[in-house]
Design a protein around this motif. Structure first.
Motif, PDB file in Angstrom:
ATOM      1  N   ALA A 125       0.838  -1.205   0.000  1.00 27.95           N
ATOM      2  CA  ALA A 125       0.000   0.000   0.000  1.00 27.95           C
ATOM      3  C   ALA A 125       0.870   1.251   0.000  1.00 27.95           C
ATOM      4  N   HIS A 126       1.915   1.283   0.830  1.00 20.76           N
ATOM      5  CA  HIS A 126       2.822   2.436   0.879  1.00 20.76           C
ATOM      6  C   HIS A 126       3.539   2.609  -0.458  1.00 20.76           C
ATOM      7  N   TYR A 127       4.031   1.508  -0.990  1.00 17.13           N
ATOM      8  CA  TYR A 127       4.769   1.557  -2.249  1.00 17.13           C
ATOM      9  C   TYR A 127       3.893   2.058  -3.390  1.00 17.13           C
ATOM     10  N   LEU A 128       2.689   1.536  -3.498  1.00 21.14           N
ATOM     11  CA  LEU A 128       1.796   1.925  -4.593  1.00 21.14           C
ATOM     12  C   LEU A 128       1.424   3.404  -4.515  1.00 21.14           C
ATOM     13  N   PHE A 129       1.232   3.901  -3.324  1.00 17.74           N
ATOM     14  CA  PHE A 129       0.876   5.316  -3.183  1.00 17.74           C
ATOM     15  C   PHE A 129       2.044   6.208  -3.607  1.00 17.74           C
ATOM     16  N   ASN A 130       3.243   5.837  -3.180  1.00 21.31           N
ATOM     17  CA  ASN A 130       4.406   6.669  -3.471  1.00 21.31           C
ATOM     18  C   ASN A 130       4.872   6.558  -4.921  1.00 21.31           C
ATOM     19  N   SER A 131       4.709   5.386  -5.532  1.00 26.08           N
ATOM     20  CA  SER A 131       5.264   5.173  -6.871  1.00 26.08           C
ATOM     21  C   SER A 131       4.240   5.315  -7.986  1.00 26.08           C
ATOM     22  N   ARG A 132       2.971   4.948  -7.724  1.00 28.75           N
ATOM     23  CA  ARG A 132       1.972   4.932  -8.789  1.00 28.75           C
ATOM     24  C   ARG A 132       0.764   5.805  -8.477  1.00 28.75           C
ATOM     25  N   GLY A 133       0.750   6.440  -7.304  1.00 26.65           N
ATOM     26  CA  GLY A 133      -0.381   7.289  -6.949  1.00 26.65           C
ATOM     27  C   GLY A 133      -1.628   6.510  -6.589  1.00 26.65           C
ATOM     28  N   VAL A 134      -1.479   5.206  -6.387  1.00 28.84           N
ATOM     29  CA  VAL A 134      -2.619   4.347  -6.051  1.00 28.84           C
ATOM     30  C   VAL A 134      -2.930   4.493  -4.567  1.00 28.84           C
ATOM     31  N   SER A 135      -4.133   4.909  -4.270  1.00 28.81           N
ATOM     32  CA  SER A 135      -4.546   5.117  -2.883  1.00 28.81           C
ATOM     33  C   SER A 135      -5.422   3.951  -2.441  1.00 28.81           C
ATOM     34  N   CYS A 136      -4.985   3.263  -1.387  1.00 26.76           N
ATOM     35  CA  CYS A 136      -5.768   2.126  -0.899  1.00 26.76           C
ATOM     36  C   CYS A 136      -5.380   1.812   0.540  1.00 26.76           C
ATOM     37  N   HIS A 137      -6.252   1.079   1.216  1.00 28.56           N
ATOM     38  CA  HIS A 137      -5.985   0.575   2.559  1.00 28.56           C
ATOM     39  C   HIS A 137      -5.428  -0.840   2.420  1.00 28.56           C
ATOM     40  N   PRO A 138      -4.508  -1.262   3.294  1.00 29.52           N
ATOM     41  CA  PRO A 138      -3.989  -2.633   3.193  1.00 29.52           C
ATOM     42  C   PRO A 138      -5.066  -3.701   3.147  1.00 29.52           C
ATOM     43  N   ARG A 187       6.947 -15.753  -6.946  1.00 27.04           N
ATOM     44  CA  ARG A 187       5.542 -16.117  -7.110  1.00 27.04           C
ATOM     45  C   ARG A 187       4.613 -15.310  -6.198  1.00 27.04           C
ATOM     46  N   ILE A 188       4.758 -13.999  -6.251  1.00 24.58           N
ATOM     47  CA  ILE A 188       3.863 -13.120  -5.501  1.00 24.58           C
ATOM     48  C   ILE A 188       3.232 -12.116  -6.452  1.00 24.58           C
ATOM     49  N   ALA A 189       1.913 -12.141  -6.515  1.00 25.75           N
ATOM     50  CA  ALA A 189       1.131 -11.145  -7.242  1.00 25.75           C
ATOM     51  C   ALA A 189       0.132 -10.549  -6.260  1.00 25.75           C
ATOM     52  N   TYR A 190      -0.493  -9.453  -6.640  1.00 26.61           N
ATOM     53  CA  TYR A 190      -1.450  -8.828  -5.728  1.00 26.61           C
ATOM     54  C   TYR A 190      -2.467  -8.029  -6.517  1.00 26.61           C
ATOM     55  N   LEU A 191      -3.622  -7.852  -5.903  1.00 34.06           N
ATOM     56  CA  LEU A 191      -4.632  -6.969  -6.486  1.00 34.06           C
ATOM     57  C   LEU A 191      -5.171  -6.041  -5.417  1.00 34.06           C
ATOM     58  N   VAL A 192      -5.674  -4.893  -5.873  1.00 32.05           N
ATOM     59  CA  VAL A 192      -6.292  -3.903  -4.990  1.00 32.05           C
ATOM     60  C   VAL A 192      -7.767  -3.840  -5.357  1.00 32.05           C
ATOM     61  N   LEU A 193      -8.607  -4.304  -4.449  1.00 37.85           N
ATOM     62  CA  LEU A 193     -10.043  -4.329  -4.706  1.00 37.85           C
ATOM     63  C   LEU A 193     -10.685  -2.998  -4.343  1.00 37.85           C
ATOM     64  N   PRO A 194     -11.547  -2.458  -5.189  1.00 34.98           N
ATOM     65  CA  PRO A 194     -12.365  -1.315  -4.775  1.00 34.98           C
ATOM     66  C   PRO A 194     -13.180  -1.688  -3.537  1.00 34.98           C
ATOM     67  N   LYS A 195     -13.422  -0.725  -2.690  1.00 30.16           N
ATOM     68  CA  LYS A 195     -14.130  -1.011  -1.433  1.00 30.16           C
ATOM     69  C   LYS A 195     -15.490  -1.642  -1.692  1.00 30.16           C
ATOM     70  N   LYS A 196     -16.111  -1.281  -2.818  1.00 31.23           N
ATOM     71  CA  LYS A 196     -17.432  -1.833  -3.135  1.00 31.23           C
ATOM     72  C   LYS A 196     -17.376  -3.340  -3.364  1.00 31.23           C
ATOM     73  N   LEU A 197     -16.222  -3.825  -3.805  1.00 29.56           N
ATOM     74  CA  LEU A 197     -16.097  -5.253  -4.103  1.00 29.56           C
ATOM     75  C   LEU A 197     -15.511  -6.045  -2.944  1.00 29.56           C
ATOM     76  N   LEU A 198     -15.011  -5.355  -1.938  1.00 26.64           N
ATOM     77  CA  LEU A 198     -14.349  -6.039  -0.833  1.00 26.64           C
ATOM     78  C   LEU A 198     -15.312  -6.964  -0.094  1.00 26.64           C
ATOM     79  N   GLN A 199     -16.534  -6.484   0.132  1.00 23.85           N
ATOM     80  CA  GLN A 199     -17.509  -7.315   0.834  1.00 23.85           C
ATOM     81  C   GLN A 199     -17.926  -8.510  -0.005  1.00 23.85           C
ATOM     82  N   GLN A 200     -18.025  -8.312  -1.326  1.00 21.43           N
ATOM     83  CA  GLN A 200     -18.354  -9.429  -2.212  1.00 21.43           C
ATOM     84  C   GLN A 200     -17.266 -10.495  -2.147  1.00 21.43           C
ATOM     85  N   TYR A 201     -16.027 -10.047  -2.042  1.00 21.15           N
ATOM     86  CA  TYR A 201     -14.922 -10.984  -1.887  1.00 21.15           C
ATOM     87  C   TYR A 201     -15.063 -11.767  -0.591  1.00 21.15           C
ATOM     88  N   LYS A 202     -15.352 -11.082   0.494  1.00 20.43           N
ATOM     89  CA  LYS A 202     -15.456 -11.740   1.795  1.00 20.43           C
ATOM     90  C   LYS A 202     -16.625 -12.715   1.845  1.00 20.43           C
TER      91      LYS A 202
END
Length: 457
Positions: free
Chosen positions: A152-165, A311-326
């Motif tokens: 989360a810290h890296y994405l904000f600083n390098s790509r401007g991606v704002s998200c919560h862990p 072998r590490i990949a990651y995705l950032v889910l929009p908050k609207k989809l987080l509950q659907q994931y859970k």
């Protein structure tokens, strides 16, 4: 089919015969010479068709005995009803593994010479210390919390991606995460780039999810097709489109986001797989950083920025989809070892990851500059595209050499190059996709000379 695609046609036909059971496991394949005479085609055509079957595991060779059909039970599942997607690709496919070539422009290789192994080893020792016994227990299925924080810290600083862990989900590969996304999105239909990153089609075919293949222009995906489509999900690789290498411009990024805003069910999947490496011009912000309505699903991987085998990949889910994931029952668990996640988290927290990226950005830029400067002398015969970012670019042959001519020259020069037609079966030009990341710097000139000797007259 035009002669320049003959080896692909042969490869597809032989593969289909294996899949449909016309050959049994361990059946002997015709020798290259015998098949060449039978079909009245060049030995080079047979050689390349057999090489792709070998690389993808459909056949195997025995020294001094010939070629044999692999165990049918272990072959990859293919959607036989979809001829457009008959070719099987994996993230560790034939074009990412170095064979017995003196020169090779492999697409998915990195330069390991500059990797800070001593530092990485230190963090590995730390996480295997006696006081880390908690790491032996079941891990968080969403991923190690400390790694998600660092991402989360890296994405904000390098790509401007704002998200919560909490919005970050860890997986072992792009394929695994795309598979997860299809469940989160209730198997919605997709728009995907054409040509596209192979695993996206692989997952959608396997799950029998419909998709529209949208042409890619030099400024990114053709939005006229997207706007006419009824599909709600659009998958793009905007920072360095695979395989063309094109970069989606800011205007089109904004237009694509506006498309997503027009319908509650619409989402964009932004695969930012090698955005760390942009060498020329001002970096273009991530789509996710431009979005104000939570409509972009961001995903990336450490395969290029660290090393493929982590072998590490990651995705950032929009908050609207987080509950659907859970709410998904029996979803596939995180298969990335907890210790590896913790090692990478500590590597990032110490600042070593950022320092490594800065170093590699210079290394890859110097490599790319050396290659392209040598190739520019032949701009009347070779057209370079996609060389602003990433670790691959494309070469279009604009002299009168055919694909068969180029492949035969490559064989004679002990050179491995990947035809663009492997990703785009409808390609109308003679074109190659060239990876340069894994070539040692002191071998670049020799590699490029072999390339020029192969593709130029």
């Amino acid at each position: 089919m035009p002669k320049k695609h003959l080896y692909l046609d042969l490869y597809e036909n032989l593969k289909r015969q294996i899949i449909e059971g016309q050959y049994q496991s361990d059946d002997k394949f015709p020798s290259k010479r015998a098949l060449s005479q039978h079909l009245s085609v060049s030995n080079t055509t047979i050689e390349h068709a057999y090489q792709y079957l070998l690389d993808e595991g459909y056949i195997y060779s025995k020294p001094r005995s010939g070629y044999f059909v692999s165990d049918i039970e272990t072959l990859p599942i293919i959607n036989k009803n979809n001829t457009q997607t008959g070719q099987k690709f994996t993230t560790e496919n034939s074009y990412t593994r170095k064979k017995d070539f003196k020169y090779a422009f492999n697409v998915s290789e990195i330069d390991t010479e500059y990797f800070p192994m001593q530092q990485f080893r230190k963090y590995a020792r730390d996480v295997f210390d006696d006081n880390q016994m908690n790491l032996l227990q079941h891990a968080n299925p969403d991923g190690d919390w400390s790694l998600r924080q660092e991402i989360a810290h890296y994405l904000f600083n390098s790509r401007g991606v704002s998200c919560h862990p909490e919005q970050i989900i860890i997986g072992s590969s792009t394929e695994q995460l795309i598979n997860l996304l299809t469940e989160i999105l209730n198997n919605e239909q997709f728009n995907i780039e054409n040509p596209s990153y192979p695993p996206i089609k692989q997952v959608l075919d396997k799950k029998q999810i419909s998709y529209l293949q949208v042409p890619v222009t030099k400024t990114g995906i053709d939005l006229s097709y997207v706007n006419k489509s009824q599909n709600n999900i659009t998958y793009v690789t905007p920072s360095h489109q695979f395989p063309t290498g094109y970069v989606m411009n800011l205007k089109k990024r904004t237009q694509l986001i506006n498309w997503a805003h027009q319908n509650e069910a619409r989402y964009i999947i932004e695969d930012d797989y090698d955005s760390e490496f942009r060498y020329f011009g001002k970096p273009i912000p991530a789509l996710q950083s431009l979005d104000t309505h939570d409509k972009v699903i961001y995903m990336s991987t450490f395969s290029k920025s660290l090393f493929p085998s982590c072998r590490i990949a990651y995705l950032v889910l929009p908050k609207k989809l987080l509950q659907q994931y859970k709410n998904i029952d029996n979803k596939e668990g995180n298969t990335v070892p907890t210790h590896m996640q913790k090692i990478v988290a500590n590597f990032m927290k110490s600042g070593s990851f950022e320092r490594h990226l800065n170093k590699m950005r210079k290394v890859y830029k110097n490599k790319l500059t050396l290659i392209t400067e040598k190739l520019k002398k032949y701009e009347d015969q070779l057209q370079i595209d996609g060389a602003l970012a990433g670790m691959h670019f494309t070469l279009t042959i604009i002299n009168d050499l055919s694909l068969e001519d180029c492949l035969k020259n490559a064989e004679n020069n002990n050179l491995k190059i990947t035809p663009f037609s492997l990703y785009d079966h409808n390609a109308s030009t003679v074109k190659f996709i060239l990876g340069f990341g894994g070539i040692p710097y002191d071998q670049l000139e020799a590699h490029t000379d072999a390339l020029i000797k192969t593709l130029c007259k």
